[in-house]
Design an enzyme around this catalytic site. Structure first.
Site, PDB file in Angstrom:
ATOM      1  N   THR A 104      12.274  18.024 -13.528  1.00 48.48           N
ATOM      2  CA  THR A 104      13.559  18.569 -13.087  1.00 48.48           C
ATOM      3  C   THR A 104      13.409  18.986 -11.617  1.00 48.48           C
ATOM      4  OG1 THR A 104      12.941  20.692 -14.117  1.00 48.48           O
ATOM      5  CG2 THR A 104      14.438  19.258 -15.349  1.00 48.48           C
ATOM      6  N   LYS A 140       5.628  19.261 -17.410  1.00 48.64           N
ATOM      7  CA  LYS A 140       6.602  19.530 -16.361  1.00 48.64           C
ATOM      8  C   LYS A 140       6.860  21.016 -16.349  1.00 48.64           C
ATOM      9  CE  LYS A 140      10.532  20.205 -16.542  1.00 48.64           C
ATOM     10  NZ  LYS A 140      11.395  21.454 -16.465  1.00 48.64           N
ATOM     11  N   THR A 157      10.509  26.804 -17.469  1.00 42.77           N
ATOM     12  CA  THR A 157      11.019  25.705 -18.246  1.00 42.77           C
ATOM     13  C   THR A 157       9.843  24.729 -18.234  1.00 42.77           C
ATOM     14  OG1 THR A 157      13.042  26.268 -17.255  1.00 42.77           O
ATOM     15  CG2 THR A 157      12.912  24.109 -18.269  1.00 42.77           C
ATOM     16  N   GLU A 210       8.749  26.701  -7.954  1.00 39.86           N
ATOM     17  CA  GLU A 210       9.862  26.386  -7.068  1.00 39.86           C
ATOM     18  C   GLU A 210       9.728  27.112  -5.729  1.00 39.86           C
ATOM     19  OE1 GLU A 210      13.208  25.418 -10.465  1.00 39.86           O
ATOM     20  OE2 GLU A 210      12.996  27.469  -9.743  1.00 39.86           O
ATOM     21  N   ASN A 227      17.329  27.982  -6.661  1.00 36.96           N
ATOM     22  CA  ASN A 227      17.982  28.504  -7.855  1.00 36.96           C
ATOM     23  C   ASN A 227      19.405  28.975  -7.629  1.00 36.96           C
ATOM     24  OD1 ASN A 227      16.049  28.565 -10.281  1.00 36.96           O
ATOM     25  ND2 ASN A 227      14.768  29.093  -8.520  1.00 36.96           N
ATOM     26  N   THR A 266      24.348  22.610  -8.835  1.00 40.40           N
ATOM     27  CA  THR A 266      25.091  21.780  -7.894  1.00 40.40           C
ATOM     28  C   THR A 266      24.195  20.899  -7.062  1.00 40.40           C
ATOM     29  OG1 THR A 266      25.050  23.608  -6.291  1.00 40.40           O
ATOM     30  CG2 THR A 266      26.983  23.431  -7.721  1.00 40.40           C
TER      31      THR A 266
END
Length: 408
Positions: free
Chosen positions: A158, A184, A195, A281, A403, A408
């Site tokens: 992702t 992942k 996640t 991230e 985040n 979007t």
């Protein structure tokens, strides 16, 4: 021979290196780009299986379906995964969709329905566009191959920036055995399953009960010891499949090569856990916190996770600020016994606190160390003999950017 010398890392290995496994991936339309978003691992035979799952109360529908599958006879022959949509908090329709995915995969690969596991990752609260998913599943068999490990890894990503996989080889009873893993995870990562999705394969002969015990123990010291942002996902899962095609005598703790197999299994789990933390991230560095001298394993793990999960510690590492006060504050709020007169703290080999008293250190040298890609923080409580290690990453401006615009 030491246990750590009894397995070898296979540099080009993947999730399909163990005998009997193939994998693949394709784009079915869940992602806006043409990146793969549907993947599968398939075994030639029903494989002994085990799984661990998120502790989040809002457990996604695919996890329940996978647990139901394994519960029938402890076996899986195919593991289906989609990215781009989590199929979480989607009610009965989400559960029906997960079961439809399982049925479609069973038909496509000619295996029993209860031998198919399903998992999903992506945006929470949106229904899957099932015509796209089912159409993709029909096409998957043509994309599955012996060297399909990288395609599978691409299909499960992702916000990840890199693929995460590893493989080791060892000898069990004179037979060559492989253990491989792929994962992942980049955000919404926190201990108690991060996640995060993890997949492990092995050609070792080991029954489901032993595999479950081994996976549970390894998860506690690897996947459950990482954090990126303090959020535990609805979809976290690690599943392992053992084909048994290596032909070794059945592995149990009484087997002479059990220690080597356990070490190889743990290496794969730790490698994937660290890779997830490193790819947090927006992250620029991996943070490793080592706690020693604790009175219990529980205390050591709790303190290590508290320090590595501290937003202030993570921010200080990002800014290369050797602010040891943030570390000691995290130690003190972990809810575990601490002697406030005996704590030592080091950043790398730079001592900043001894017996809970500040130590003069070279600020410029410390700042230079903190600019590196790996920051190791060592905490010694001097209260016992238990140790633990936790992994995380720094907190950066990019984490907020990623985040703030996730949907979007």
């Amino acid at each position: 021979m030491k246990v750590k010398d009894q397995f070898t890392v296979v540099p080009e290995g993947s999730i399909t290196t163990p005998q009997g496994f193939r994998a693949g991936g394709l784009h079915c339309g869940l992602k806006k780009t043409n990146r793969f978003d549907l993947g599968v691992i398939v075994c030639e035979v029903p494989a002994n299986a085990a799984g661990v799952y998120t502790l989040n109360a809002f457990q996604a529908a695919p996890l329940r379906v996978t647990q139901d599958s394994i519960a029938v006879d402890g076996k899986l022959q195919a593991m289906l995964v989609n990215s781009g949509n989590a199929n979480a908090c989607t009610g009965q329709q989400g559960e029906d969709d997960a079961r439809s995915m399982r049925a479609a995969a069973a038909k496509a690969f000619g295996v029993a329905e209860h031998h198919v596991g399903v998992t999903s990752t992506g945006v929470i609260g949106e229904l899957l566009p099932m015509p796209k998913v089912l159409g993709g599943i029909e096409k998957l068999p043509a994309e599955v191959k012996a060297d399909g490990g990288e395609d599978f890894c691409q299909a499960i990503l992702t916000t990840d920036l890199v693929q995460k996989m590893t493989c080791v080889r060892l000898s069990v009873g004179g037979k060559t055995v492989h253990i491989a893993g792929a994962a992942k995870g980049s955000g919404m990562i926190h201990p108690n399953m991060a996640t995060m999705l993890g997949f492990m394969t092995t050609d070792a002969n080991i029954d489901s009960a032993q595999l479950q015990k081994l996976l549970g123990g390894v998860t506690d010291s690897t996947f459950n010891m990482i954090t990126v942002d303090g959020d535990t996902s609805t979809n976290d899962m690690v599943v392992v499949m053992a084909s048994g095609l290596a032909g070794n005598d059945s592995l149990t703790p009484a087997h002479e090569d059990w220690a080597a197999f356990e070490a190889g299994f743990r290496f794969v789990g730790e490698y994937l856990a660290k890779a997830i933390a490193r790819d947090g991230e927006g992250a620029t560095k991996l943070i490793e916190v080592n706690v020693a001298g604790a009175q219990s394993q529980e205390a050591a793990r709790a303190i290590a996770k508290t320090v590595v999960g501290s937003s202030l510690v993570k921010s200080a590492c990002f800014g290369a600020d050797a602010n040891w006060g943030r570390i000691i504050a995290a130690v003190g709020r972990a809810g575990q016994p601490v002697n406030t007169e005996t704590v030592d703290v080091r950043m790398g080999d730079i001592s900043v606190l001894e017996q809970s008293r500040p130590v003069r250190f070279d600020e410029e040298r410390a700042a230079e160390y903190l600019k590196g890609e790996l920051v190791q923080i060592h905490v010694n409580l001097h209260m016992g003999s238990e140790t633990a290690t936790a992994w995380g990453c720094d907190l950066t401006y990019d984490y907020v950017r990623i985040n703030a615009a996730y949907r979007t």
